[in-house]
Scaffold this active site. Structure first.
Site, PDB file in Angstrom:
ATOM      1  N   ARG A  96      -4.327 -10.912 -11.070  1.00 33.34           N
ATOM      2  CA  ARG A  96      -3.485 -10.351 -12.145  1.00 33.34           C
ATOM      3  C   ARG A  96      -3.028 -11.501 -13.037  1.00 33.34           C
ATOM      4  O   ARG A  96      -2.439 -12.461 -12.558  1.00 33.34           O
ATOM      5  CB  ARG A  96      -2.283  -9.634 -11.523  1.00 33.34           C
ATOM      6  CG  ARG A  96      -1.359  -8.956 -12.529  1.00 33.34           C
ATOM      7  CD  ARG A  96      -0.224  -8.245 -11.802  1.00 33.34           C
ATOM      8  NE  ARG A  96       0.671  -7.584 -12.733  1.00 33.34           N
ATOM      9  CZ  ARG A  96       1.691  -8.175 -13.350  1.00 33.34           C
ATOM     10  NH1 ARG A  96       1.940  -9.445 -13.122  1.00 33.34           N
ATOM     11  NH2 ARG A  96       2.446  -7.491 -14.183  1.00 33.34           N
TER      12      ARG A  96
ATOM     13  N   LYS B 187       4.037 -17.964 -13.245  1.00 30.89           N
ATOM     14  CA  LYS B 187       5.208 -17.786 -12.385  1.00 30.89           C
ATOM     15  C   LYS B 187       6.019 -19.066 -12.211  1.00 30.89           C
ATOM     16  O   LYS B 187       5.520 -20.169 -12.384  1.00 30.89           O
ATOM     17  CB  LYS B 187       4.785 -17.166 -11.045  1.00 30.89           C
ATOM     18  CG  LYS B 187       4.503 -15.664 -11.238  1.00 30.89           C
ATOM     19  CD  LYS B 187       4.261 -14.897  -9.979  1.00 30.89           C
ATOM     20  CE  LYS B 187       4.054 -13.415 -10.345  1.00 30.89           C
ATOM     21  NZ  LYS B 187       3.625 -12.621  -9.192  1.00 30.89           N
TER      22      LYS B 187
HETATM   23  C1  8Y4 Z   1       6.448 -15.298 -16.776  1.00 26.05           C
HETATM   24  C2  8Y4 Z   1       5.823 -14.080 -16.952  1.00 26.05           C
HETATM   25  C3  8Y4 Z   1       7.031 -15.591 -15.562  1.00 26.05           C
HETATM   26  C4  8Y4 Z   1       5.793 -13.172 -15.887  1.00 26.05           C
HETATM   27  C5  8Y4 Z   1       7.001 -14.663 -14.530  1.00 26.05           C
HETATM   28  C6  8Y4 Z   1       6.370 -13.457 -14.693  1.00 26.05           C
HETATM   29  C7  8Y4 Z   1       2.954  -9.091  -9.635  1.00 26.05           C
HETATM   30  C8  8Y4 Z   1       2.943  -7.739  -9.972  1.00 26.05           C
HETATM   31  C9  8Y4 Z   1       4.364  -8.788 -11.227  1.00 26.05           C
HETATM   32  C10 8Y4 Z   1       2.120  -9.552  -8.591  1.00 26.05           C
HETATM   33  C11 8Y4 Z   1       1.371  -7.283  -8.370  1.00 26.05           C
HETATM   34  C12 8Y4 Z   1       5.527 -11.608 -13.339  1.00 26.05           C
HETATM   35  C13 8Y4 Z   1       4.142  -6.291 -11.590  1.00 26.05           C
HETATM   36  C14 8Y4 Z   1       6.031 -10.752 -12.266  1.00 26.05           C
HETATM   37  N1  8Y4 Z   1       3.847  -9.737 -10.444  1.00 26.05           N
HETATM   38  N2  8Y4 Z   1       2.154  -6.838  -9.352  1.00 26.05           N
HETATM   39  N3  8Y4 Z   1       3.828  -7.555 -10.968  1.00 26.05           N
HETATM   40  N4  8Y4 Z   1       1.347  -8.603  -7.981  1.00 26.05           N
HETATM   41  N5  8Y4 Z   1       0.567  -6.423  -7.712  1.00 26.05           N
HETATM   42  N6  8Y4 Z   1       6.419 -12.579 -13.630  1.00 26.05           N
HETATM   43  O1  8Y4 Z   1       2.085 -10.723  -8.196  1.00 26.05           O
HETATM   44  O2  8Y4 Z   1       4.476 -11.439 -13.880  1.00 26.05           O
HETATM   45  S1  8Y4 Z   1       5.586  -9.032 -12.448  1.00 26.05           S
END
Ligand code: 8Y4
Length: 290
Positions: free
Chosen positions: A238, A204
């Site tokens: 996750r 993130k």
């Molecule tokens: C690079 C790759 C930078 C991915 C940012 C990201 C969560 C979630 C996401 C979480 C739950 C993400 C669907 C965001 N984050 N579900 N989902 N909790 N329960 N960003 O923190 O991965 S997507």
């Protein structure tokens, strides 16, 4: 929980089948690396991402869920905000709904109740498109905690068993770096609800902002954050990087358990413990250990 993004591969001319095939191979690999849950998502929830149509999301995720269920030994969770997707995914074998809206879409609570699946209730301030514009809290831990308790209560009123619910502070969802840090530092407050606590920090932007790292170089701070989250009571992490995360959090989980035992490294009678006093770090019982 390993992240499986099922978004179309624009460079492939093999179409849906090749996408589903690649997704299945990714799921197999994550489970081999120690993932217990595979979180299947067909719509990007990243800040600023454009929404995906319902039929498109269905066409992306359903074949993948069905194939994982047939060919991989794991729990499937479906990352969606749409009640119709929740029902279809449950019928295809998904056992968890992971909803960044915490089942606030009309019909979402009923979809989870009617299908009998479990749900992850995540906190988000605002909407995905605009949530990072002006995040504001007077007391971020208090407000996130109150929101999650509210959503748990709404689910229980609708007949969903409390034992089917987990909570998640939603790191990066309508939060500044300072908000994320405060939530992560005080995860013990959320863990004290007794509900399973899920945390997603993998790759993130918080790490990018604090440490000036591109997404491809955020593994190590992510492992530190995941380990500390487990130390503070998180039970599901996750992640995009399953193998290193599993190794880090297994160790953190053992250390947490030892700390909870006042530093004792075994629960067997210390007079009989001998060389069994050191627990294995892979979660398996030692041969001959009580
Ligand atoms: C690079 C790759 C930078 C991915 C940012 C990201 C969560 C979630 C996401 C979480 C739950 C993400 C669907 C965001 N984050 N579900 N989902 N909790 N329960 N960003 O923190 O991965 S997507």
């Amino acid at each position: 929980m390993g992240v499986l993004n099922v978004t179309p591969d624009s460079f492939s001319d093999g179409g849906r089948y090749r996408d589903a095939d690649a997704a299945l191979r990714h799921a197999v690999a994550m489970v081999a690396e120690g993932a217990a849950i595979v979180d299947v998502g067909g719509e990007s929830t990243r800040p600023g991402a454009s929404p995906v149509g319902e039929q498109e999301e269905l066409d992306r995720v359903l074949p993948v869920i069905e194939r994982i269920r047939r060919e991989v030994d794991c729990i499937v969770s479906i990352d969606t905000m749409k009640p119709s997707l929740m029902r279809a995914a449950a019928a295809a074998g998904a056992e968890i709904v992971n909803d960044v809206l915490a089942l606030r879409a009309p019909g979402a609570v009923d979809a989870v109740h009617d299908t009998g699946v479990a749900a992850v209730l995540m906190h988000m301030q605002g909407e995905p498109q605009t949530m990072q514009q002006q995040p504001h809290y007077d007391d971020v831990v208090g407000e996130v905690g109150a929101f999650l308790q509210d959503r748990v209560a709404a689910c229980q009123r609708a007949g969903i068993q409390r034992s089917r619910l987990a909570i998640d502070p939603g790191i990066g969802f309508g939060k500044t770096v300072a908000h994320n840090l405060e939530l992560l530092a005080r995860l013990d407050v959320l863990a004290a609800t007794g509900l399973p606590l899920l945390v997603g920090v993998s790759r993130k932007s918080m790490f990018g902002k604090l440490l000036d790292l591109p997404a491809a170089q955020r593994l190590h701070p992510g492992l530190a954050a995941a380990s500390i989250a487990v130390w503070l009571g998180a039970s599901i992490i996750r992640t995009h990087d399953v193998k290193p995360t599993v190794e880090a959090i297994r160790y953190a989980g053992v250390l947490r358990q030892v700390a909870a035992q006042g530093g004792r490294t075994t629960t067997v009678d210390p007079r009989r413990a001998k060389d069994d006093a050191v627990p294995r770090l892979d979660g398996q019982a030692r041969k001959g250990a009580a």
